[in-house]
Scaffold this active site. Structure first.
Site, PDB file in Angstrom:
ATOM      1  N   HIS A  36       0.845  -1.210   0.000  1.00 37.28           N
ATOM      2  CA  HIS A  36       0.000   0.000   0.000  1.00 37.28           C
ATOM      3  C   HIS A  36       0.877   1.257   0.000  1.00 37.28           C
ATOM      4  O   HIS A  36       0.580   2.228  -0.684  1.00 37.28           O
ATOM      5  CB  HIS A  36      -0.873   0.052   1.262  1.00 37.28           C
ATOM      6  CG  HIS A  36      -1.941  -0.988   1.329  1.00 37.28           C
ATOM      7  ND1 HIS A  36      -1.992  -1.943   2.306  1.00 37.28           N
ATOM      8  CD2 HIS A  36      -3.018  -1.204   0.531  1.00 37.28           C
ATOM      9  CE1 HIS A  36      -3.055  -2.700   2.132  1.00 37.28           C
ATOM     10  NE2 HIS A  36      -3.693  -2.290   1.059  1.00 37.28           N
ATOM     11  N   GLN A  60     -18.472  -6.597  -0.560  1.00 38.18           N
ATOM     12  CA  GLN A  60     -17.615  -7.435  -1.412  1.00 38.18           C
ATOM     13  C   GLN A  60     -17.214  -8.751  -0.726  1.00 38.18           C
ATOM     14  O   GLN A  60     -16.447  -9.518  -1.285  1.00 38.18           O
ATOM     15  CB  GLN A  60     -16.389  -6.660  -1.903  1.00 38.18           C
ATOM     16  CG  GLN A  60     -15.348  -6.353  -0.847  1.00 38.18           C
ATOM     17  CD  GLN A  60     -14.253  -5.458  -1.409  1.00 38.18           C
ATOM     18  OE1 GLN A  60     -14.471  -4.259  -1.644  1.00 38.18           O
ATOM     19  NE2 GLN A  60     -13.069  -6.003  -1.641  1.00 38.18           N
ATOM     20  N   GLU A 149      -1.219  -4.802  -8.718  1.00 37.42           N
ATOM     21  CA  GLU A 149      -1.452  -5.917  -9.649  1.00 37.42           C
ATOM     22  C   GLU A 149      -1.629  -7.258  -8.938  1.00 37.42           C
ATOM     23  O   GLU A 149      -1.871  -8.258  -9.584  1.00 37.42           O
ATOM     24  CB  GLU A 149      -0.304  -6.007 -10.659  1.00 37.42           C
ATOM     25  CG  GLU A 149      -0.355  -4.909 -11.687  1.00 37.42           C
ATOM     26  CD  GLU A 149       0.661  -5.085 -12.793  1.00 37.42           C
ATOM     27  OE1 GLU A 149       1.570  -5.927 -12.639  1.00 37.42           O
ATOM     28  OE2 GLU A 149       0.544  -4.365 -13.798  1.00 37.42           O
TER      29      GLU A 149
HETATM   30  O1  PAF Z   1      -8.329  -4.216  -3.003  1.00 34.75           O
HETATM   31  C1  PAF Z   1      -8.977  -3.791  -2.024  1.00 34.75           C
HETATM   32  O2  PAF Z   1      -8.455  -3.571  -0.946  1.00 34.75           O
HETATM   33  C2  PAF Z   1     -10.481  -3.551  -2.176  1.00 34.75           C
HETATM   34  O3  PAF Z   1     -11.040  -4.489  -3.034  1.00 34.75           O
HETATM   35  C3  PAF Z   1     -10.819  -2.124  -2.617  1.00 34.75           C
HETATM   36  C4  PAF Z   1     -10.241  -1.808  -3.991  1.00 34.75           C
HETATM   37  C5  PAF Z   1     -10.280  -1.124  -1.607  1.00 34.75           C
HETATM   38  C6  PAF Z   1     -12.337  -1.939  -2.699  1.00 34.75           C
HETATM   39  O4  PAF Z   1     -12.947  -2.140  -1.459  1.00 34.75           O
END
Ligand code: PAF
Length: 281
Positions: A36, A60, A149
């Protein structure tokens, strides 16, 4: 520096919109790691201000236990971002506020990419990702948004999302960041104990083995070989090992000339589900 409401973060962004100054967005679910930080540093180098969203998106997750156990470390995350010394603000809304009291996904047609691999194994996952990112892009109006990626399929889905919804944001894909052991950095690695961290290197080793064997083996042979590698370790359950065309993400059983391929896999190391991928040619 941490904003929980759309209106208050937009008050800060207003000055940047007025000056036409580029705004970067790094969407995360928190539990930040060096992967990150690379995305944030890149955004800081390319934009006047970087928004880091820290939001564990309920829509999600197809598994309530996984959502509940997802690490939440806001204070630690903010301290890590501060160390980069670039200009940033954090957006950390509640689900009810972000979704305006209707915490549900929209249903998307991403042209079939959503049905492959992660989409096939995590019902509704990409609808949830598409919904939350569409909310972020519309609320924050970033110029550029940065994605790793490691979630290669997600990256392609996001590109499709901005095309479908004609959103004026540039999607920037960034290379996978790995531990010295080769393990791809992931917030989920925090849930692995020392033995599991060592065992999890099998994912990367298998991807490397696949790239070495790609020219000399058929797809069927490669799959058999990979499955056999995973069967040697009873604490790791391979969920899928797929070779897919890099641009359409369609899984293939035969190689064609002049086509770029990637290998993708997902596996459970103990109770923790990890994914990884690599270019093959
Ligand atoms: O990759 C992630 O951490 C999540 O899928 C995201 C892009 C922040 C969406 O909630």
């Amino acid at each position: 520096m941490v904003y929980h409401h759309k209106d208050s973060i937009r008050d800060v962004l207003e000055a940047y919109y007025k000056m036409n100054a580029p705004i970067g967005l790094v969407p995360t679910m928190g539990a930040l790691h060096h992967g990150h930080l690379e995305l944030i540093a890149r955004s800081q180098a390319e934009n006047a201000i970087t928004i880091i969203s820290i939001f564990v998106n309920p829509t999600q997750f197809d598994n309530a236990g996984d959502l509940e156990k997802y690490p939440r470390t806001l204070e630690q995350d903010v301290a890590m971002i501060k160390e980069l010394a670039g200009n940033f603000i954090v957006f950390n809304p509640s689900p009810e506020h972000l979704y305006e009291d209707d915490v549900r996904s929209q249903s998307y047609d991403f042209g079939g990419i959503e049905k492959e691999m992660e989409g096939a194994h995590r019902t509704g996952h990409f609808d949830g990702v598409g919904t939350v990112l569409s909310l972020f892009f519309k609320a924050l109006k970033p110029t550029n948004a940065y994605f790793g990626e490691k979630d290669f399929q997600q990256l392609q889905i996001v590109r499709k999302l901005v095309e479908i919804e004609s959103l004026p944001v540039t999607i920037v894909g960034c290379p996978i960041v790995r531990e010295e052991s080769g393990l791809a950095m992931s917030s989920r690695n925090k849930r692995l104990n020392e033995t599991e961290l060592e065992e999890a290197t099998l994912l990367h080793k298998t991807l490397l083995g696949a790239t070495e064997r790609f020219e000399s083996h058929t797809i069927e042979e490669l799959k058999k070989w990979a499955i056999h590698e995973f069967e040697k370790n009873p604490n790791i359950q391979l969920e899928y090992f797929e070779i897919a065309e890099a641009d359409t993400l369609t899984s293939v059983s035969e190689k064609k000339k002049n086509t770029q391929y990637r290998v993708f896999l997902a596996a459970f190391v103990g109770p923790v589900r990890l994914i990884d991928n690599m270019a093959l040619n």
